[in-house]
Motif scaffolding. Structure first.
Motif, PDB file in Angstrom:
ATOM      1  N   PRO A 132       0.814  -1.223   0.000  1.00 35.48           N
ATOM      2  CA  PRO A 132       0.000   0.000   0.000  1.00 35.48           C
ATOM      3  C   PRO A 132       0.851   1.278   0.000  1.00 35.48           C
ATOM      4  CG  PRO A 132      -0.774  -1.513   1.690  1.00 35.48           C
ATOM      5  CD  PRO A 132       0.488  -2.079   1.144  1.00 35.48           C
ATOM      6  N   PHE A 133       1.976   1.234   0.699  1.00 36.33           N
ATOM      7  CA  PHE A 133       2.857   2.393   0.727  1.00 36.33           C
ATOM      8  C   PHE A 133       3.563   2.571  -0.613  1.00 36.33           C
ATOM      9  CE2 PHE A 133       2.641   0.903   5.184  1.00 36.33           C
ATOM     10  CZ  PHE A 133       1.960   1.986   5.699  1.00 36.33           C
ATOM     11  N   ALA A 134       3.875   1.453  -1.270  1.00 36.85           N
ATOM     12  CA  ALA A 134       4.478   1.534  -2.610  1.00 36.85           C
ATOM     13  C   ALA A 134       3.506   2.204  -3.572  1.00 36.85           C
ATOM     14  CB  ALA A 134       4.846   0.136  -3.101  1.00 36.85           C
ATOM     15  N   TRP A 135       2.239   1.858  -3.474  1.00 37.45           N
ATOM     16  CA  TRP A 135       1.227   2.466  -4.338  1.00 37.45           C
ATOM     17  C   TRP A 135       1.139   3.975  -4.099  1.00 37.45           C
ATOM     18  CZ3 TRP A 135      -0.852   1.455  -8.683  1.00 37.45           C
ATOM     19  CH2 TRP A 135      -1.998   2.115  -9.094  1.00 37.45           C
ATOM     20  N   ALA A 136       1.207   4.373  -2.831  1.00 35.22           N
ATOM     21  CA  ALA A 136       1.166   5.805  -2.508  1.00 35.22           C
ATOM     22  C   ALA A 136       2.401   6.521  -3.067  1.00 35.22           C
ATOM     23  CB  ALA A 136       1.072   6.000  -0.999  1.00 35.22           C
ATOM     24  N   HIS A 137       3.562   5.871  -3.014  1.00 40.78           N
ATOM     25  CA  HIS A 137       4.769   6.481  -3.582  1.00 40.78           C
ATOM     26  C   HIS A 137       4.646   6.607  -5.105  1.00 40.78           C
ATOM     27  CE1 HIS A 137       7.661   7.290  -0.419  1.00 40.78           C
ATOM     28  NE2 HIS A 137       7.308   6.168   0.180  1.00 40.78           N
ATOM     29  N   LEU A 138       4.002   5.652  -5.750  1.00 41.20           N
ATOM     30  CA  LEU A 138       3.808   5.761  -7.203  1.00 41.20           C
ATOM     31  C   LEU A 138       2.908   6.942  -7.549  1.00 41.20           C
ATOM     32  CD1 LEU A 138       3.491   2.035  -8.310  1.00 41.20           C
ATOM     33  CD2 LEU A 138       5.410   3.594  -8.667  1.00 41.20           C
ATOM     34  N   LYS A 139       1.870   7.161  -6.746  1.00 41.31           N
ATOM     35  CA  LYS A 139       1.014   8.330  -6.977  1.00 41.31           C
ATOM     36  C   LYS A 139       1.798   9.625  -6.766  1.00 41.31           C
ATOM     37  CE  LYS A 139      -2.448   7.038  -4.304  1.00 41.31           C
ATOM     38  NZ  LYS A 139      -3.761   6.996  -3.638  1.00 41.31           N
ATOM     39  N   LEU A 140       2.657   9.638  -5.764  1.00 44.22           N
ATOM     40  CA  LEU A 140       3.476  10.822  -5.522  1.00 44.22           C
ATOM     41  C   LEU A 140       4.513  11.019  -6.620  1.00 44.22           C
ATOM     42  CD1 LEU A 140       3.878  10.612  -1.674  1.00 44.22           C
ATOM     43  CD2 LEU A 140       2.979  12.556  -2.949  1.00 44.22           C
ATOM     44  N   ALA A 141       4.976   9.938  -7.225  1.00 43.35           N
ATOM     45  CA  ALA A 141       5.922  10.061  -8.345  1.00 43.35           C
ATOM     46  C   ALA A 141       5.254  10.795  -9.509  1.00 43.35           C
ATOM     47  CB  ALA A 141       6.423   8.691  -8.781  1.00 43.35           C
ATOM     48  N   GLY A 142       4.004  10.464  -9.786  1.00 43.30           N
ATOM     49  CA  GLY A 142       3.276  11.176 -10.831  1.00 43.30           C
ATOM     50  C   GLY A 142       3.080  12.640 -10.482  1.00 43.30           C
ATOM     51  N   LEU A 143       2.796  12.906  -9.218  1.00 47.45           N
ATOM     52  CA  LEU A 143       2.628  14.287  -8.765  1.00 47.45           C
ATOM     53  C   LEU A 143       3.950  15.049  -8.846  1.00 47.45           C
ATOM     54  CD1 LEU A 143       0.776  16.417  -7.483  1.00 47.45           C
ATOM     55  CD2 LEU A 143       1.393  15.461  -5.264  1.00 47.45           C
ATOM     56  N   ALA A 144       5.054  14.365  -8.604  1.00 46.51           N
ATOM     57  CA  ALA A 144       6.367  15.013  -8.656  1.00 46.51           C
ATOM     58  C   ALA A 144       6.696  15.510 -10.059  1.00 46.51           C
ATOM     59  CB  ALA A 144       7.455  14.042  -8.190  1.00 46.51           C
ATOM     60  N   LEU A 145       6.151  14.864 -11.058  1.00 39.95           N
ATOM     61  CA  LEU A 145       6.427  15.272 -12.429  1.00 39.95           C
ATOM     62  C   LEU A 145       5.642  16.515 -12.849  1.00 39.95           C
ATOM     63  CD1 LEU A 145       6.495  11.774 -14.130  1.00 39.95           C
ATOM     64  CD2 LEU A 145       8.456  13.218 -13.544  1.00 39.95           C
ATOM     65  N   TRP A 146       4.479  16.742 -12.270  1.00 40.17           N
ATOM     66  CA  TRP A 146       3.583  17.804 -12.739  1.00 40.17           C
ATOM     67  C   TRP A 146       2.821  18.418 -11.556  1.00 40.17           C
ATOM     68  CZ3 TRP A 146       4.674  18.753 -17.609  1.00 40.17           C
ATOM     69  CH2 TRP A 146       3.839  19.541 -18.381  1.00 40.17           C
ATOM     70  N   PRO A 147       3.491  19.134 -10.615  1.00 41.97           N
ATOM     71  CA  PRO A 147       2.820  19.579  -9.388  1.00 41.97           C
ATOM     72  C   PRO A 147       2.120  20.936  -9.452  1.00 41.97           C
ATOM     73  CG  PRO A 147       5.126  20.070  -9.227  1.00 41.97           C
ATOM     74  CD  PRO A 147       4.929  19.368 -10.550  1.00 41.97           C
ATOM     75  N   ILE A 148       2.463  21.770 -10.414  1.00 41.32           N
ATOM     76  CA  ILE A 148       1.911  23.117 -10.457  1.00 41.32           C
ATOM     77  C   ILE A 148       0.425  23.042 -10.843  1.00 41.32           C
ATOM     78  CG2 ILE A 148       2.155  25.445 -11.435  1.00 41.32           C
ATOM     79  CD1 ILE A 148       4.618  24.454  -9.887  1.00 41.32           C
ATOM     80  N   GLY A 149      -0.403  23.800 -10.131  1.00 44.23           N
ATOM     81  CA  GLY A 149      -1.835  23.798 -10.406  1.00 44.23           C
ATOM     82  C   GLY A 149      -2.597  22.757  -9.609  1.00 44.23           C
ATOM     83  N   LYS A 150      -1.950  22.202  -8.581  1.00 42.76           N
ATOM     84  CA  LYS A 150      -2.596  21.194  -7.726  1.00 42.76           C
ATOM     85  C   LYS A 150      -2.774  21.780  -6.331  1.00 42.76           C
ATOM     86  CE  LYS A 150      -2.025  17.464 -10.534  1.00 42.76           C
ATOM     87  NZ  LYS A 150      -1.449  17.965 -11.740  1.00 42.76           N
ATOM     88  N   ASP A 151      -3.823  21.349  -5.652  1.00 45.54           N
ATOM     89  CA  ASP A 151      -4.074  21.734  -4.268  1.00 45.54           C
ATOM     90  C   ASP A 151      -4.223  20.472  -3.433  1.00 45.54           C
ATOM     91  OD1 ASP A 151      -4.079  24.538  -4.322  1.00 45.54           O
ATOM     92  OD2 ASP A 151      -6.149  24.603  -5.017  1.00 45.54           O
ATOM     93  N   VAL A 152      -3.801  20.544  -2.186  1.00 44.04           N
ATOM     94  CA  VAL A 152      -3.969  19.446  -1.243  1.00 44.04           C
ATOM     95  C   VAL A 152      -5.133  19.822  -0.341  1.00 44.04           C
ATOM     96  CG1 VAL A 152      -2.888  18.120   0.599  1.00 44.04           C
ATOM     97  CG2 VAL A 152      -1.515  18.885  -1.339  1.00 44.04           C
ATOM     98  N   VAL A 153      -6.123  18.939  -0.272  1.00 44.34           N
ATOM     99  CA  VAL A 153      -7.317  19.200   0.517  1.00 44.34           C
ATOM    100  C   VAL A 153      -7.594  17.998   1.425  1.00 44.34           C
ATOM    101  CG1 VAL A 153      -8.357  20.737  -1.186  1.00 44.34           C
ATOM    102  CG2 VAL A 153      -8.850  18.314  -1.276  1.00 44.34           C
ATOM    103  N   PRO A 154      -8.250  18.224   2.568  1.00 40.70           N
ATOM    104  CA  PRO A 154      -8.607  17.093   3.433  1.00 40.70           C
ATOM    105  C   PRO A 154      -9.642  16.202   2.754  1.00 40.70           C
ATOM    106  CG  PRO A 154      -8.900  19.198   4.578  1.00 40.70           C
ATOM    107  CD  PRO A 154      -8.604  19.502   3.147  1.00 40.70           C
ATOM    108  N   ASN A 155      -9.573  14.917   3.057  1.00 39.32           N
ATOM    109  CA  ASN A 155     -10.577  13.992   2.519  1.00 39.32           C
ATOM    110  C   ASN A 155     -11.941  14.341   3.091  1.00 39.32           C
ATOM    111  OD1 ASN A 155      -8.797  12.504   0.994  1.00 39.32           O
ATOM    112  ND2 ASN A 155      -8.522  10.918   2.518  1.00 39.32           N
ATOM    113  N   PRO A 156     -12.967  14.194   2.285  1.00 37.44           N
ATOM    114  CA  PRO A 156     -14.318  14.506   2.803  1.00 37.44           C
ATOM    115  C   PRO A 156     -14.793  13.499   3.806  1.00 37.44           C
ATOM    116  CG  PRO A 156     -14.410  13.832   0.484  1.00 37.44           C
ATOM    117  CD  PRO A 156     -12.986  13.840   0.917  1.00 37.44           C
TER     118      PRO A 156
END
Length: 130
Positions: free
Chosen positions: A106-130
């Motif tokens: 599960p942590f590996a999957w989260a790191h893969l999502k962050l890898a995608g975010l690392a490539l293209w972070p501008i224009g993104k916001d971090v918000v709390p889960n609903p």
């Protein structure tokens, strides 16, 4: 923050979240030192905090405003060349190492999502889960 999110965030910090958050902070500091990189530093610090405690939060596209449209596209291209590829590589290597163990998947999957975010972070916001 729920108990489960707290537990997952503590485990996340142990399994690679801390040193990858440090990587994001280093990228932000380098951007600030260059003066012209200050807009990228803000995005890097936002994602550094998200990388440190990702459970209970999510990343969403900013519909309008700073970092969207053609200017955001150019900003992301510059980020990709200067810092995005090596942060993504760090997340990818960490994900591969964690995926070897069953508990780390599960942590590996989260790191893969962050890898995608690392490539293209501008224009993104971090918000709390609903």
């Amino acid at each position: 923050m729920s108990f489960m999110n707290l537990l997952l965030n503590v485990l996340w910090i142990v399994f690679g979240g801390f040193y990858m958050a440090i990587g994001w902070v280093i990228a932000a500091v380098i951007m600030v030192v260059t003066i012209v990189g200050i807009p990228w530093a803000r995005a890097a610090l936002t994602i550094a905090f998200y990388t440190l405690l990702p459970f209970g939060q999510t990343v969403v596209e900013r519909p309008t405003g700073i970092g969207t449209g053609p200017l955001g596209f150019v900003g992301n291209l510059i980020w990709l060349v200067l810092a995005g590829w090596w942060l993504a590589l760090g997340h990818l290597i960490t994900a591969i190492l964690l995926a070897v163990t069953i508990i780390g998947i599960p942590f590996a999957w989260a790191h893969l999502k962050l890898a995608g975010l690392a490539l293209w972070p501008i224009g993104k916001d971090v918000v709390p889960n609903p």
